[in-house]
Design a protein around this motif. Structure first.
Motif, PDB file in Angstrom:
ATOM      1  N   PRO A 196       0.826  -1.214   0.000  1.00 20.25           N
ATOM      2  CA  PRO A 196       0.000   0.000   0.000  1.00 20.25           C
ATOM      3  C   PRO A 196       0.863   1.268   0.000  1.00 20.25           C
ATOM      4  CG  PRO A 196       0.136  -0.867   2.215  1.00 20.25           C
ATOM      5  CD  PRO A 196       0.880  -1.846   1.332  1.00 20.25           C
ATOM      6  N   GLY A 197       0.189   2.397   0.176  1.00 26.02           N
ATOM      7  CA  GLY A 197       0.890   3.671   0.224  1.00 26.02           C
ATOM      8  C   GLY A 197      -0.091   4.817   0.240  1.00 26.02           C
ATOM      9  N   GLU A 198       0.423   6.009   0.580  1.00 27.63           N
ATOM     10  CA  GLU A 198      -0.424   7.197   0.705  1.00 27.63           C
ATOM     11  C   GLU A 198       0.291   8.402   0.110  1.00 27.63           C
ATOM     12  OE1 GLU A 198      -2.660   6.859   4.850  1.00 27.63           O
ATOM     13  OE2 GLU A 198      -0.555   6.249   5.006  1.00 27.63           O
ATOM     14  N   ILE A 199      -0.488   9.305  -0.474  1.00 27.51           N
ATOM     15  CA  ILE A 199       0.050  10.497  -1.128  1.00 27.51           C
ATOM     16  C   ILE A 199      -0.572  11.745  -0.521  1.00 27.51           C
ATOM     17  CG2 ILE A 199       0.249  11.739  -3.324  1.00 27.51           C
ATOM     18  CD1 ILE A 199       0.129   9.035  -4.739  1.00 27.51           C
ATOM     19  N   ASN A 200       0.263  12.736  -0.286  1.00 24.02           N
ATOM     20  CA  ASN A 200      -0.150  14.038   0.250  1.00 24.02           C
ATOM     21  C   ASN A 200      -0.849  13.901   1.598  1.00 24.02           C
ATOM     22  OD1 ASN A 200       0.957  15.792  -1.682  1.00 24.02           O
ATOM     23  ND2 ASN A 200      -0.720  15.348  -3.101  1.00 24.02           N
ATOM     24  N   ILE A 201      -0.107  13.287   2.516  1.00 25.61           N
ATOM     25  CA  ILE A 201      -0.502  13.186   3.911  1.00 25.61           C
ATOM     26  C   ILE A 201       0.671  13.666   4.762  1.00 25.61           C
ATOM     27  CG2 ILE A 201      -2.040  11.230   3.496  1.00 25.61           C
ATOM     28  CD1 ILE A 201       0.281   9.541   4.853  1.00 25.61           C
ATOM     29  N   PRO A 202       0.472  13.994   6.030  1.00 18.01           N
ATOM     30  CA  PRO A 202       1.615  14.317   6.900  1.00 18.01           C
ATOM     31  C   PRO A 202       2.523  13.090   7.043  1.00 18.01           C
ATOM     32  CG  PRO A 202      -0.452  15.066   7.874  1.00 18.01           C
ATOM     33  CD  PRO A 202      -0.825  14.190   6.710  1.00 18.01           C
ATOM     34  N   ILE A 203       3.824  13.290   6.917  1.00 17.31           N
ATOM     35  CA  ILE A 203       4.771  12.182   7.034  1.00 17.31           C
ATOM     36  C   ILE A 203       5.938  12.589   7.916  1.00 17.31           C
ATOM     37  CG2 ILE A 203       4.196  11.234   4.756  1.00 17.31           C
ATOM     38  CD1 ILE A 203       6.919  12.372   3.781  1.00 17.31           C
ATOM     39  N   SER A 204       6.734  11.583   8.259  1.00 16.57           N
ATOM     40  CA  SER A 204       8.026  11.810   8.898  1.00 16.57           C
ATOM     41  C   SER A 204       9.088  11.266   7.956  1.00 16.57           C
ATOM     42  CB  SER A 204       8.100  11.099  10.247  1.00 16.57           C
ATOM     43  OG  SER A 204       9.397  11.217  10.800  1.00 16.57           O
ATOM     44  N   CYS A 205      10.055  12.103   7.612  1.00 17.59           N
ATOM     45  CA  CYS A 205      11.116  11.705   6.689  1.00 17.59           C
ATOM     46  C   CYS A 205      12.464  11.992   7.334  1.00 17.59           C
ATOM     47  CB  CYS A 205      10.986  12.470   5.375  1.00 17.59           C
ATOM     48  SG  CYS A 205      12.252  12.043   4.142  1.00 17.59           S
ATOM     49  N   ALA A 206      13.168  10.940   7.701  1.00 21.53           N
ATOM     50  CA  ALA A 206      14.510  11.071   8.287  1.00 21.53           C
ATOM     51  C   ALA A 206      14.514  12.014   9.486  1.00 21.53           C
ATOM     52  CB  ALA A 206      15.512  11.535   7.238  1.00 21.53           C
ATOM     53  N   GLY A 207      13.518  11.856  10.354  1.00 24.71           N
ATOM     54  CA  GLY A 207      13.448  12.652  11.570  1.00 24.71           C
ATOM     55  C   GLY A 207      12.805  14.010  11.405  1.00 24.71           C
ATOM     56  N   MET A 208      12.251  14.292  10.245  1.00 24.52           N
ATOM     57  CA  MET A 208      11.670  15.606   9.974  1.00 24.52           C
ATOM     58  C   MET A 208      10.198  15.466   9.617  1.00 24.52           C
ATOM     59  SD  MET A 208      12.893  18.410   7.112  1.00 24.52           S
ATOM     60  CE  MET A 208      12.479  17.384   5.685  1.00 24.52           C
ATOM     61  N   ALA A 209       9.340  16.215  10.307  1.00 23.74           N
ATOM     62  CA  ALA A 209       7.917  16.237   9.977  1.00 23.74           C
ATOM     63  C   ALA A 209       7.707  17.076   8.726  1.00 23.74           C
ATOM     64  CB  ALA A 209       7.116  16.814  11.136  1.00 23.74           C
ATOM     65  N   VAL A 210       6.897  16.548   7.804  1.00 21.70           N
ATOM     66  CA  VAL A 210       6.634  17.248   6.546  1.00 21.70           C
ATOM     67  C   VAL A 210       5.147  17.184   6.238  1.00 21.70           C
ATOM     68  CG1 VAL A 210       7.214  17.478   4.101  1.00 21.70           C
ATOM     69  CG2 VAL A 210       8.898  16.501   5.681  1.00 21.70           C
ATOM     70  N   LEU A 211       4.560  18.337   5.927  1.00 23.75           N
ATOM     71  CA  LEU A 211       3.176  18.410   5.474  1.00 23.75           C
ATOM     72  C   LEU A 211       3.157  18.692   3.979  1.00 23.75           C
ATOM     73  CD1 LEU A 211       1.518  20.619   8.262  1.00 23.75           C
ATOM     74  CD2 LEU A 211       1.600  18.122   8.106  1.00 23.75           C
ATOM     75  N   PRO A 212       2.148  18.227   3.280  1.00 25.98           N
ATOM     76  CA  PRO A 212       2.035  18.564   1.862  1.00 25.98           C
ATOM     77  C   PRO A 212       2.059  20.078   1.667  1.00 25.98           C
ATOM     78  CG  PRO A 212       0.421  16.895   2.458  1.00 25.98           C
ATOM     79  CD  PRO A 212       1.033  17.358   3.739  1.00 25.98           C
ATOM     80  N   GLY A 213       2.854  20.543   0.713  1.00 24.56           N
ATOM     81  CA  GLY A 213       2.961  21.973   0.450  1.00 24.56           C
ATOM     82  C   GLY A 213       4.036  22.682   1.229  1.00 24.56           C
ATOM     83  N   ASP A 214       4.631  22.030   2.231  1.00 20.38           N
ATOM     84  CA  ASP A 214       5.763  22.647   2.932  1.00 20.38           C
ATOM     85  C   ASP A 214       6.871  22.964   1.933  1.00 20.38           C
ATOM     86  OD1 ASP A 214       4.546  22.467   5.384  1.00 20.38           O
ATOM     87  OD2 ASP A 214       5.847  20.887   6.172  1.00 20.38           O
ATOM     88  N   LEU A 215       7.619  24.011   2.203  1.00 17.97           N
ATOM     89  CA  LEU A 215       8.752  24.353   1.346  1.00 17.97           C
ATOM     90  C   LEU A 215       9.952  23.524   1.763  1.00 17.97           C
ATOM     91  CD1 LEU A 215      10.035  26.035  -0.865  1.00 17.97           C
ATOM     92  CD2 LEU A 215      10.504  27.807   0.838  1.00 17.97           C
ATOM     93  N   ILE A 216      10.506  22.755   0.829  1.00 18.98           N
ATOM     94  CA  ILE A 216      11.652  21.896   1.094  1.00 18.98           C
ATOM     95  C   ILE A 216      12.890  22.541   0.499  1.00 18.98           C
ATOM     96  CG2 ILE A 216      12.608  19.582   0.854  1.00 18.98           C
ATOM     97  CD1 ILE A 216       9.970  19.724   2.431  1.00 18.98           C
TER      98      ILE A 216
END
Length: 237
Positions: free
Chosen positions: A160-180
């Motif tokens: 399975p999988g999910e797109i454009n949800i809040p995630i944690s990536c390598a210790g960093m919280a990321v919301l859809p639309g955040d500036l990376i």
């Protein structure tokens, strides 16, 4: 026959483990462009020095390459890239794919064929808490990528999988639309609603650093900058 009000309409039911949400707009293009010249370390200093990824490395060759754009987030089952393929159908030029692969490095999530798609889509880059493969291709100019590791072993495509949800990536919280923003020092996520204020604070921080750099260069730094801290801790300086 009565019609239900819009508020009473049930939301779309997704199978367990699957969800595809619409792309979220990030900060205005002019604001994104302004962050391209901001060092990630300075952005992190302006955001309390405890935000950003850790444990990732860059797989593009040039140290001066900058990754900068709004986040399209993906969470996948470790070793499976079905939803990454779907996300690549949804991205807009300049977007950055940020992928929570559970820090697994036993199977690569992206490779050279997907890199070709990323370039065709004019993706802004990828940040992957997981593995990559086809390193020679990723080292070429044109597609910045940060990942946890690499392996020749390829992925499954089952979900399975999910797109454009809040995630944690390598210790960093990321919301859809955040500036990376990513550079040779690492990767950081700036909340879209706070981007203008973070830019202002980052510029002010760089001005303070420039003044300190000059006193370091000329040997005129004030010793009280650190002696006062040491005295406060009871050291006889």
């Amino acid at each position: 026959m009565t019609t239900q009000p819009a508020s009473a309409t049930p939301s779309r039911a997704w199978p367990p483990g699957y969800r595809i949400n619409p792309r979220a707009d990030g900060p205005p293009p002019a604001l994104v462009a302004a962050f391209r010249s901001m060092p990630v370390a300075a952005i992190g200093d302006a955001m309390s020095r405890n935000i950003g990824t850790y444990g990732l490395r860059q797989y593009h060759a040039r140290l001066d390459t900058v990754l900068c754009g709004p986040a399209v987030t993906v969470r996948v089952r470790p070793g499976d890239n079905l939803m990454i393929h779907k996300a690549l159908m949804m991205v807009q030029p300049g977007d950055v794919l940020v992928i929570d692969g559970g820090a697994d490095v036993t199977q690569a999530l992206v490779g050279g064929l997907m890199r070709t798609t990323c370039i065709a889509k004019q993706l802004g880059g990828l940040v992957i808490d997981g593995a990559v493969r086809d390193l020679v291709e990723w080292a070429e100019e044109g597609m910045p990528i940060f990942a946890r590791g690499h392996t020749h072993r390829g992925p499954s495509k089952d979900g399975p999988g999910e797109i454009n949800i809040p995630i944690s990536c390598a210790g960093m919280a990321v919301l859809p639309g955040d500036l990376i923003v990513g550079d040779a020092d690492g990767v950081i996520a700036v909340p879209a609603a706070e981007a203008e204020d973070v830019l202002r604070r980052t510029r002010a921080h760089l001005e303070r650093e420039a003044a300190i750099r000059e006193t370091n260069r000329t040997g005129t730094a004030d010793p009280e900058r650190f002696d006062a801290v040491l005295r406060a801790k009871g050291l006889p300086v």
